[in-house]
Scaffold this motif. Structure first.
Motif, short mmCIF file in Angstrom:
data_model
loop_
_atom_site.label_atom_id
_atom_site.label_comp_id
_atom_site.label_asym_id
_atom_site.label_seq_id
_atom_site.Cartn_x
_atom_site.Cartn_y
_atom_site.Cartn_z
N GLN A 92 -33.90 -34.36 16.58
CA GLN A 92 -32.73 -35.18 16.87
C GLN A 92 -32.37 -36.00 15.63
O GLN A 92 -33.24 -36.50 14.91
CB GLN A 92 -32.99 -36.13 18.04
CG GLN A 92 -31.75 -36.92 18.45
CD GLN A 92 -31.98 -37.82 19.66
OE1 GLN A 92 -33.07 -37.85 20.21
NE2 GLN A 92 -30.95 -38.53 20.07
N LYS A 94 -30.53 -39.34 14.17
CA LYS A 94 -30.11 -40.68 14.56
C LYS A 94 -29.58 -41.44 13.35
O LYS A 94 -29.88 -41.10 12.20
CB LYS A 94 -31.27 -41.44 15.20
CG LYS A 94 -31.75 -40.85 16.52
CD LYS A 94 -32.79 -41.74 17.19
CE LYS A 94 -33.19 -41.19 18.56
NZ LYS A 94 -34.16 -42.09 19.25
N THR A 119 -29.13 -43.08 18.81
CA THR A 119 -28.44 -41.82 19.08
C THR A 119 -27.00 -41.90 18.56
O THR A 119 -26.36 -42.95 18.63
CB THR A 119 -28.44 -41.55 20.59
OG1 THR A 119 -29.80 -41.42 21.04
CG2 THR A 119 -27.67 -40.28 20.93
N ALA A 166 -26.19 -37.33 21.90
CA ALA A 166 -27.35 -36.86 21.14
C ALA A 166 -26.99 -35.64 20.29
O ALA A 166 -26.32 -34.72 20.75
CB ALA A 166 -28.50 -36.52 22.09
#
Length: 476
Positions: free
Chosen positions: A336, A338, A349, A354
């Motif tokens: 992910q 960020k 996020t 996301a």
């Protein structure tokens, strides 16, 4: 790109390594394209005599190019009618104005006229008049482009006399039409907008080959609506419309994802087109052209694939947009991504939801968050790792020719940064002519400048960091 692959391969007879030539699609710096600061109006006098009467007029002719058309305005600003030899006085004279775009001696392509009231004074004094008319969308070229055009302004005086009204005319004939000026040439350029062929390597260390015969055409880009064939004839008396080209070249070892591309070679031109009237000229638009010369060249281009080994994310590009900062780069597949305004507080996020690194190892996110006005991300994969920091590029979204002159530019940059322009990046960047311009709190800016770089609109933002924008050809 691997070291040593930046040079281009020029195929002019035998295959040889040569320095990278100029880029036909977007040349960098080097030549100022500043337009001559010619006037947009001219004033002259016309006079004639009939018997005991003499008429004089002060006339202004102005030229404007706006909204894709030439507008010619002619005004009789002042007049004087003088009597002699004891001629009796009457104050019901007339002044008639006519102006014409002429083709040859006899043919009138377009005419405009204005007539005064039946009340012109004959007292030997100058009087303000303001008798004028605008010829909208005045033709800049004959249906047969080789036919020369001229402009004529004709003023007719009809004098007031008790037994018949005598008259006389005076006129001015001069230049009218179009002109190409400020021509700059860059021989040995590549026509990167018209690729001959290309190949892409899938594995680092591999090579690929191109072999093709084709016909490539010269191109002229003008936003003014002028005939491109006429423009090319002004650029070169021996303009070549097309050439057959043949290429056969093999790349050196490339990195996975890189392309080996072949392009036609030739001469790149930048220029400005003008409408002209007497000694007046009005900027129509900048333009550019590429004339093929029959040669070809090959070079390595493109961004290598990300691969799957970027546990620490790598930002490859960042630019200002209306939605925020668009960031692209490489990371660990599935991790992910960020962003934050303060790494000491935490990472969050992406605002729109996301976002994850794709299976090919690439990511593309847009965020309003930045650290010290720079783009930075953190990937949450096998390890939590912070990326490199990149100054986002200022971005132009539009460049249009302003009715009052110059080019109106809109775009996005670092909020609060000063936006500057130039005719030559090597000489420096300067505050906008009408006063300092800064990007708004959302990063947007709008300005008008007379400065262009080789016919292209481009700016540099000066804030906590500096950034040169993309280039845009101004349009009407």
């Amino acid at each position: 790109m691997l070291s040593g692959l930046i040079g281009a391969v020029a195929l002019l007879g035998s295959l040889a390594i040569a320095p990278a030539p100029a880029v036909a699609s977007a040349p960098e710096g080097g030549i100022s394209a500043e337009v001559d600061a010619a006037p947009t109006s001219t004033t002259f006098s016309l006079a004639c005599t009939n018997g005991n009467f003499r008429g004089e007029a002060q006339v202004t002719a102005s030229l404007e190019y706006s909204g894709g058309q030439a507008n010619w305005t002619t005004t009789v600003d002042r007049y004087r009618i003088t009597r002699s030899n004891g001629q009796s006085r009457g104050d019901k004279a007339n002044i008639d104005l006519e102006f014409v775009v002429k083709a040859g001696v006899l043919s009138n392509l377009k005419t405009a006229s204005a007539n005064s009231s039946d009340a012109m004074r004959q007292d030997g004094s100058w009087h303000d008049l303001g008798l004028g008319k605008t010829m909208s969308n005045a033709p800049l070229q004959h249906p047969y482009p080789s036919e020369p055009l001229s402009a004529m302004v004709d003023v007719r005086f009809t004098f007031d006399k008790s037994n018949g009204d005598p008259s006389c005319r005076s006129w001015k004939i001069g230049d009218w039409g179009r002109a190409v000026k400020d021509v700059r040439t860059s021989p040995g350029a590549f026509g990167r907008d018209d690729e001959i062929s290309s190949c892409t390597v899938q594995t680092s260390g591999a090579t690929c080959s191109i072999a093709k015969t084709d016909t490539k055409a010269s191109t002229v880009s003008v936003t003014s609506g002028l005939d491109s064939g006429w423009v090319s004839g002004q650029l070169s008396a021996s303009w070549t419309t097309s050439r057959a080209v043949s290429v056969s070249c093999t790349s050196p070892q490339l990195t996975a994802g890189q392309r080996w591309a072949a392009y036609p070679s030739g001469t790149y031109y930048t220029f400005s087109t003008f409408a002209r009237l007497f000694d007046v000229q009005a900027l129509v638009a900048p333009g550019h052209a590429f004339e093929v010369d029959g040669g070809v060249g090959c070079e390595a281009t493109g961004t290598p694939y990300c691969g799957t080994s970027h546990a620490v994310p790598l930002i490859r590009s960042a630019e200002h947009t209306a939605q925020g900062i668009r960031i692209t780069g490489c990371g660990e597949p599935g991790a992910q991504i960020k962003t934050t305004n303060d790494p000491g507080v935490g990472w969050y996020t992406i605002e729109s939801g996301a976002a994850y690194v794709g299976l090919d190892g690439s990511f593309d996110v847009t965020t309003k968050r930045r650290v010290d006005q720079q783009a930075v991300v953190k990937s949450m994969g096998t390890i939590a790792a912070e990326s490199n920091r990149v100054t986002p590029q200022a971005r132009l979204t539009a460049a249009t020719l302003a009715p009052s002159g110059g080019v109106q530019i809109t775009g996005w940059a670092e909020p609060g940064s000063e936006i500057r322009s130039t005719n030559d990046p090597h000489a420096g960047w300067y505050s906008i002519e009408g006063g300092r311009v800064h990007a708004q709190s959302d990063g947007s800016f709008r300005l008008t400048t007379g400065r262009l770089v080789d016919g292209w609109a481009v700016i540099q933002s000066f804030g906590r960091h500096q950034s040169v924008s993309n280039k845009v050809i101004p349009t009407n």
